[in-house]
Motif scaffolding. Structure first.
Motif: not given
Length: 218
Positions: A1-22
């Protein structure tokens, strides 16, 4: 099925500002931080408070908790200025309701599933939370309820008319994301170990690759 809206994403287990900002830069909707001592991704309250000034303005902050005391959850919400609380243990529906009322915060309830019957657990929580996260059940002997790099049969979600927002988690990577979305028809996904070079060690390259892939899925 084609998506008409963008996929929402969650990056979990972040521990640094560098990766959170990325993660925020490449379009993650949610930034997840784990408050669970047994996790290699654990943040202490002091570490969270030190991290807070360096986090991006973009991205909704999610604190992940496993059977935590409500006072501890409240302290973590304050330390990191959380937007969401994710309950990833054996919490009851009334606990989610109490936290929402006490903290005025959005709540995600994570549930381990392996069959269509397991999806019915969500019906008990859905009236009291803002989203459900479907994760793989932990392998036998695992000490973590999530972040174990295992998946469940994604197709059990396809065709289900679930009347609440939900996220797909468990064993996702940039490589298998298109298939996972095609099989589950997920509109939102959560990843932790799939963007790591080792347990608890996030990879900037893998975060970028995953988020680019999510944007490209249609």
């Amino acid at each position: 099925m084609k998506h008409t809206v963008a996929i929402s994403t969650k990056i979990c287990g972040l521990t640094t500002a560098e990766h959170a900002n990325l993660a925020a830069f490449y379009g993650a909707r949610w930034l997840g931080f784990v408050f669970f001592e047994r996790s290699p991704r654990n943040l202490t309250l002091d570490a969270a408070a030190n991290l807070r000034p360096h986090l991006p303005k973009r991205g909704e902050r999610v604190g992940v908790f496993v059977n935590a005391e409500h006072n501890f959850i409240e302290a973590a919400v304050d330390a990191l200025d959380l937007d969401w609380v994710q309950l990833h243990g054996d919490e009851y529906p009334h606990e989610a309701q109490l936290l929402k009322a006490r903290l005025g915060i959005s709540v995600i309830k994570a549930l381990g599933v392996s069959s269509r019957e397991d999806l019915r657990q969500a019906d008990l929580f859905a009236p009291h939370v803002d989203a459900i996260l479907f994760d793989a059940k932990p392998p036998k002997g695992a000490i973590l309820p999530g972040g174990n790099a295992v998946s469940f049969p994604w197709h059990i979600l396809n065709g289900e008319k679930l009347p609440y927002p939900w996220l797909l988690a468990g064993g996702l990577t940039a490589e298998n994301l298109p298939r996972a979305i095609a099989e589950s028809n997920a509109q939102a996904v959560d990843i932790s170990s799939g963007v790591e070079s080792a347990p608890g060690q996030k990879s900037g390259e893998k975060i970028e690759a995953f988020l680019r892939t999510a944007k490209a899925v249609r």
